[in-house]
Enzyme design. Structure first.
Site, mmCIF file in Angstrom:
data_model
loop_
_atom_site.group_PDB
_atom_site.id
_atom_site.type_symbol
_atom_site.label_atom_id
_atom_site.label_comp_id
_atom_site.label_asym_id
_atom_site.label_seq_id
_atom_site.Cartn_x
_atom_site.Cartn_y
_atom_site.Cartn_z
ATOM 1 N N SER A 184 1.109 -7.538 -0.081
ATOM 2 C CA SER A 184 1.153 -6.646 -1.155
ATOM 3 C C SER A 184 1.824 -7.070 -2.512
ATOM 4 O O SER A 184 2.517 -8.184 -2.177
ATOM 5 C CB SER A 184 1.915 -5.464 -0.565
ATOM 6 O OG SER A 184 1.854 -4.666 -1.666
ATOM 7 N N TYR A 197 9.314 -1.334 3.085
ATOM 8 C CA TYR A 197 8.096 -1.852 3.030
ATOM 9 C C TYR A 197 8.101 -3.117 2.174
ATOM 10 O O TYR A 197 7.353 -4.275 2.442
ATOM 11 C CB TYR A 197 7.179 -0.719 2.351
ATOM 12 C CG TYR A 197 5.804 -1.150 2.026
ATOM 13 C CD1 TYR A 197 4.829 -1.041 2.999
ATOM 14 C CD2 TYR A 197 5.194 -1.794 0.884
ATOM 15 C CE1 TYR A 197 3.348 -1.438 2.790
ATOM 16 C CE2 TYR A 197 3.872 -2.047 0.474
ATOM 17 C CZ TYR A 197 2.836 -1.719 1.627
ATOM 18 O OH TYR A 197 1.722 -2.094 1.285
ATOM 19 N N ASN A 198 8.595 -3.204 1.037
ATOM 20 C CA ASN A 198 8.682 -4.362 0.203
ATOM 21 C C ASN A 198 9.237 -5.567 0.798
ATOM 22 O O ASN A 198 8.686 -6.678 0.747
ATOM 23 C CB ASN A 198 9.733 -4.203 -1.142
ATOM 24 C CG ASN A 198 9.367 -3.085 -1.843
ATOM 25 O OD1 ASN A 198 7.878 -2.727 -2.075
ATOM 26 N ND2 ASN A 198 10.125 -2.478 -2.697
ATOM 27 N N ALA A 199 10.413 -5.220 1.741
ATOM 28 C CA ALA A 199 10.865 -6.439 2.749
ATOM 29 C C ALA A 199 9.864 -6.960 3.509
ATOM 30 O O ALA A 199 9.775 -8.143 3.805
ATOM 31 C CB ALA A 199 12.170 -6.103 3.317
ATOM 32 N N SER A 200 9.263 -6.075 4.217
ATOM 33 C CA SER A 200 8.168 -6.520 5.181
ATOM 34 C C SER A 200 7.275 -7.493 4.470
ATOM 35 O O SER A 200 6.506 -8.374 5.159
ATOM 36 C CB SER A 200 7.602 -5.359 5.897
ATOM 37 O OG SER A 200 6.677 -4.332 4.995
ATOM 38 N N LYS A 201 6.558 -7.004 3.386
ATOM 39 C CA LYS A 201 5.462 -7.780 2.646
ATOM 40 C C LYS A 201 6.159 -9.014 2.247
ATOM 41 O O LYS A 201 5.175 -9.923 2.179
ATOM 42 C CB LYS A 201 4.884 -6.873 1.737
ATOM 43 C CG LYS A 201 4.278 -5.616 2.163
ATOM 44 C CD LYS A 201 3.217 -5.978 3.162
ATOM 45 C CE LYS A 201 2.277 -4.689 3.644
ATOM 46 N NZ LYS A 201 1.207 -5.212 4.404
#
Length: 314
Positions: A184, A197-201
């Site tokens: 992302s 979410y940011n960290a996972s992407k």
């Protein structure tokens, strides 16, 4: 050793200003040759085997249709197996000669091994692995009282891609195949209230860039960084966070076309919509400005308790 670091601290910055212009011209010529090669050679997906996770809706569903139009055989994976039936039927109508559906949870190690094994057992090969499955749970960090509520985001988005990839690598080596990972834009341009979410992407991008260095000689890797695409996940985010509505949504159909076209060309990266790319230099060159703008756009004004005059000391 510290003396060497001190020398490099002083010498490298001005030296890089000399080296960068020198290598720019030959690098651009090299890029031109690569571009010409990609225009001439495009992977023919007819009867090749593509495994897509999170294929029941959104980008994953549209990727199934796009690969089907190119004649690929498909293995469609999603935790919502019932929803895959209609997708599989449409893929067959669009040109896929063979489609199987598998219900599985990508965050489960055994499920990941199973869907790779079932795919290879059925088709006897694997050419493209598309790690698309993902979820998001919005939260403002200071409101996060129970961290365990958000571990599924990392489990699905990051570990879900890693599990399937590790099991697929031996098969992809045999076919000189490709991994397509749907990360992302938030992986390098984080938005507020999406920390996990940011960290996972971001972890996805870093992991697969590293894997490309290690395995790039035998497996191609295309990293996709979509902006806001019209999917169930994005629509839900729009509904819960009205401030996000200032960000225009891209088309899942057009995004899927870009992804498959780039994967077949052997591109390292693809971003859709393409205008999102302009955010990257702003993030690198003007990070303070980017933070300030986002704080104001998304209404993250300072809490009175954060002001110096209100700081209490014991």
């Amino acid at each position: 050793m510290s003396a060497i670091c001190n020398i490099l601290n002083v010498a490298l910055p001005p030296l890089s200003l000399i080296i960068l212009p020198i290598i720019m011209l030959p690098y651009l010529f090299f890029k031109l040759l690569i571009r010409v090669k990609k225009m001439v050679y495009k992977e023919n997906m007819a009867r090749k085997v593509v495994l897509i996770t999170g294929a029941a809706s959104g980008i994953g569903e549209q990727l199934a249709y796009e690969y089907a139009r190119r004649g690929a055989r498909l293995s469609l994976v999603d935790i919502r197996k019932d929803n895959l039936v209609a997708v599989a039927e449409m893929a067959k109508l669009l040109g896929s000669p063979d489609v199987i559906i598998i219900g599985a949870d990508v965050s489960d190690v055994q499920d990941s091994k199973r869907f790779v094994d079932e795919t290879v057992d059925h088709f006897e090969r694997l050419d493209h692995l598309v790690n698309n499955a993902g979820i998001g749970i919005p939260v403002l960090i200071e409101d996060c009282s129970d961290i365990t509520k958000y571990t599924p985001v990392i489990d699905v988005n990051f570990w879900g891609a890693v599990h399937g990839t590790l099991h697929a690598i031996p098969h992809l080596k045999k076919s000189k195949g490709r991994i397509v990972v749907i990360a992302s834009t938030c992986g390098w341009f984080p938005l507020p209230r999406s920390s996990f979410y940011n960290a996972s992407k971001a972890a996805l991008i870093s992991f697969f860039e590293t894997l490309r260095i290690e395995l790039g000689w035998c497996i191609g890797i295309t990293i996709v960084t979509p902006g806001f695409i019209k999917t169930e996940l994005s629509l839900k985010a729009y509904e819960n966070r009205p401030s996000l509505r200032i960000i225009p949504m891209g088309s899942a159909v057009e995004c899927a076309k870009d992804i498959v076209k780039s994967a077949c060309r052997g591109d390292m990266y693809v971003t859709n919509p393409s205008w999102v790319k302009v955010l990257f230099p702003f993030k690198v060159l003007y990070p303070e400005l980017v933070d300030w703008v986002q704080q104001h756009i998304f209404g993250l004004f300072p809490n009175p308790s954060c002001k110096k005059g209100n700081i209490k000391t014991d």
